[in-house]
Write a protein that holds these residues in place. Structure first.
Motif, PDB file in Angstrom:
ATOM      1  N   SER A 107     104.060  76.428  29.020  1.00  0.00           N
ATOM      2  CA  SER A 107     103.034  76.990  30.445  1.00  0.00           C
ATOM      3  C   SER A 107     102.298  75.660  31.492  1.00  0.00           C
ATOM      4  CB  SER A 107     101.951  77.728  29.840  1.00  0.00           C
ATOM      5  OG  SER A 107     101.594  76.718  28.473  1.00  0.00           O
ATOM      6  N   GLY A 129      97.912  76.946  25.290  1.00  0.00           N
ATOM      7  CA  GLY A 129      98.692  77.720  26.230  1.00  0.00           C
ATOM      8  C   GLY A 129      99.671  77.986  25.193  1.00  0.00           C
ATOM      9  N   VAL A 136      97.964  82.059  32.009  1.00  0.00           N
ATOM     10  CA  VAL A 136      97.323  80.773  31.761  1.00  0.00           C
ATOM     11  C   VAL A 136      95.516  80.824  31.276  1.00  0.00           C
ATOM     12  CG1 VAL A 136      97.338  78.464  32.590  1.00  0.00           C
ATOM     13  CG2 VAL A 136      98.994  79.466  33.892  1.00  0.00           C
ATOM     14  N   ASP A 150     105.851  84.995  29.516  1.00  0.00           N
ATOM     15  CA  ASP A 150     104.144  85.496  29.871  1.00  0.00           C
ATOM     16  C   ASP A 150     103.860  84.589  30.832  1.00  0.00           C
ATOM     17  OD1 ASP A 150     101.550  86.237  30.418  1.00  0.00           O
ATOM     18  OD2 ASP A 150     101.566  85.518  27.789  1.00  0.00           O
ATOM     19  N   PHE A 151     103.272  84.744  32.014  1.00  0.00           N
ATOM     20  CA  PHE A 151     102.301  84.118  32.974  1.00  0.00           C
ATOM     21  C   PHE A 151     101.664  83.954  33.179  1.00  0.00           C
ATOM     22  CE2 PHE A 151     107.004  86.011  34.381  1.00  0.00           C
ATOM     23  CZ  PHE A 151     107.217  84.566  35.548  1.00  0.00           C
TER      24      PHE A 151
END
Length: 52
Positions: A20, A16, A8, A5-6
């Motif tokens: 992350s 996070g 933030v 999962d990108f």
């Protein structure tokens, strides 16, 4: 489905996902909203001439 999962969180108190990158460590631009609004027409004119 990917487990990566990108996203933030932008809330500084949110936690996070493990691994992350914290938002505070990102090198973001210093965006001046007032200056951008003042230059809007100039930028749009320039963009129209060079891109369209």
């Amino acid at each position: 489905m990917s487990s990566i999962d990108f996203t933030v969180p932008v809330n500084p108190t949110a936690k996070g996902a493990e691994g992350s990158v914290p938002v505070s460590s990102l090198d973001l631009i210093d965006y001046d909203v007032k200056k951008a609004a003042e230059q809007k027409e100039e930028v749009l004119t320039l963009w129209s001439k060079q891109v369209k």
